[in-house]
Design a protein around this motif. Structure first.
Motif, PDB file in Angstrom:
ATOM      1  N   ILE A  82      36.135   0.623 -12.920  1.00 55.22           N
ATOM      2  CA  ILE A  82      35.551  -0.285 -13.888  1.00 55.22           C
ATOM      3  C   ILE A  82      34.626  -1.463 -13.182  1.00 55.22           C
ATOM      4  N   ASP A 102      32.735   4.508 -13.702  1.00 56.08           N
ATOM      5  CA  ASP A 102      33.218   5.032 -14.946  1.00 56.08           C
ATOM      6  C   ASP A 102      32.805   4.177 -16.194  1.00 56.08           C
ATOM      7  N   ASP A 103      32.590   2.893 -15.831  1.00 53.64           N
ATOM      8  CA  ASP A 103      32.363   1.987 -16.780  1.00 53.64           C
ATOM      9  C   ASP A 103      31.940   0.668 -16.212  1.00 53.64           C
ATOM     10  N   TYR A 104      31.377  -0.141 -16.971  1.00 59.01           N
ATOM     11  CA  TYR A 104      30.678  -1.518 -16.571  1.00 59.01           C
ATOM     12  C   TYR A 104      30.850  -2.539 -17.416  1.00 59.01           C
ATOM     13  N   MET A 105      31.251  -3.725 -17.027  1.00 58.89           N
ATOM     14  CA  MET A 105      31.568  -4.795 -17.849  1.00 58.89           C
ATOM     15  C   MET A 105      30.753  -6.026 -17.243  1.00 58.89           C
ATOM     16  N   GLU A 113      39.024  -6.561 -24.453  1.00 56.82           N
ATOM     17  CA  GLU A 113      38.032  -5.586 -24.156  1.00 56.82           C
ATOM     18  C   GLU A 113      38.258  -4.937 -22.914  1.00 56.82           C
ATOM     19  N   LEU A 114      38.697  -5.442 -21.852  1.00 56.54           N
ATOM     20  CA  LEU A 114      39.119  -4.724 -20.602  1.00 56.54           C
ATOM     21  C   LEU A 114      40.092  -3.956 -21.039  1.00 56.54           C
ATOM     22  N   ALA A 116      41.113  -2.452 -23.497  1.00 52.32           N
ATOM     23  CA  ALA A 116      40.639  -1.169 -24.182  1.00 52.32           C
ATOM     24  C   ALA A 116      39.918  -0.375 -23.567  1.00 52.32           C
ATOM     25  N   ARG A 117      39.008  -0.707 -22.657  1.00 50.63           N
ATOM     26  CA  ARG A 117      38.364   0.123 -21.608  1.00 50.63           C
ATOM     27  C   ARG A 117      39.252   0.922 -20.731  1.00 50.63           C
ATOM     28  N   ALA A 120      40.855   3.453 -22.405  1.00 50.19           N
ATOM     29  CA  ALA A 120      39.938   4.559 -22.740  1.00 50.19           C
ATOM     30  C   ALA A 120      39.693   5.430 -21.373  1.00 50.19           C
ATOM     31  N   ARG A 121      39.573   4.884 -20.237  1.00 49.04           N
ATOM     32  CA  ARG A 121      39.466   5.263 -19.334  1.00 49.04           C
ATOM     33  C   ARG A 121      40.560   6.602 -18.912  1.00 49.04           C
ATOM     34  N   ASN A 124      40.560   9.594 -21.023  1.00 49.60           N
ATOM     35  CA  ASN A 124      39.743  10.309 -20.701  1.00 49.60           C
ATOM     36  C   ASN A 124      40.145  11.168 -19.236  1.00 49.60           C
TER      37      ASN A 124
END
Length: 228
Positions: A82, A102-105, A113-114, A116-117, A120-121, A124
């Motif tokens: 991330i 895999d994600d970007y913030m 929010e971090l 939660a991400r 989520a990763r 997945n």
């Protein structure tokens, strides 16, 4: 150290000490095993021994930037990356994702929010890790917001669940009322510290902890969970 959630490891790579400290404390209190690095080469070297499942990676670092680090990490082992950036540039986002992120913030970001991400990763890429956590006589199921003690499900409010989870994950450590308020109620909570006493009393009743052997009061310091 808090009990890790099925050994889930998070590596934070950022050259800003304040961000490192904030994220390390927050993720540690959520039950993750956490290591930190302040530059790219240190992060890569640490990843080779620590073997993280998730890497929180700053883009704008001196010397070796986050894009180079991301590419190197993806060549090591399966890992969820991330990336964090202070910029909203579409080109940076595309470049990071192209290199395997895999994600970007974008900074500033909320810790919730971090978290939660990250979850989520994990769902997945590492779904087998998100199972129940057994800590002494406690079983914590964070995904279902359920907690059992000695095989007995506890009927807890959302705040009671978060408080008891926080105490259990930090078992053996004395936690002050102010520290508990910050982590469970949040830094912007405007109420009185005595609210912690009220919830501790309720938890003791539900744990049938009449002699305060599970949740101990350390006079003048705070509370400590002792595993039974």
């Amino acid at each position: 150290m808090a009990q890790s959630i099925k050994g889930i490891k998070v590596l934070i790579v950022d050259d800003e000490p304040n961000i490192l400290q904030f994220l390390e404390m927050g993720l540690h209190n959520e039950g993750f095993q956490v290591e930190t690095a302040q530059d790219g080469p240190e992060g890569i070297a640490l990843a080779e021994t620590f073997m993280p499942h998730v890497v929180i990676l700053d883009v704008m670092m001196p010397g070796m930037d986050g894009f180079q680090v991301c590419q190197a990490l993806k060549n090591l082992k399966p890992v969820a990356v991330i990336m964090l950036t202070a910029k909203e540039e579409i080109e940076d986002r595309v470049k990071g994702l192209t290199l395997g992120a895999d994600d970007y913030m974008s900074k500033p970001f909320s810790f919730d929010e971090l978290l939660a991400r990250i979850q989520a990763r994990l769902r997945n890429q590492f779904p087998h890790l998100l199972e129940e956590v057994t800590i002494g006589s406690f079983v914590v199921d964070a995904s279902r917001k359920e907690l059992r003690y000695r095989g007995r499900p506890l009927e807890l409010s959302p705040t009671e669940f978060e408080l008891l989870k926080h105490l259990v994950f930090n078992h053996g450590y004395v936690l002050s009322k102010s520290a508990i308020l910050d982590q469970v109620w949040g830094y912007d909570f405007g109420g009185e510290e005595n609210i912690v006493e009220v919830y501790i009393r309720s938890l003791r009743e539900k744990l049938q902890d009449r002699e305060h052997r599970v949740i101990r009061t350390i006079r003048g310091a705070g509370y400590r969970v002792d595993l039974q």
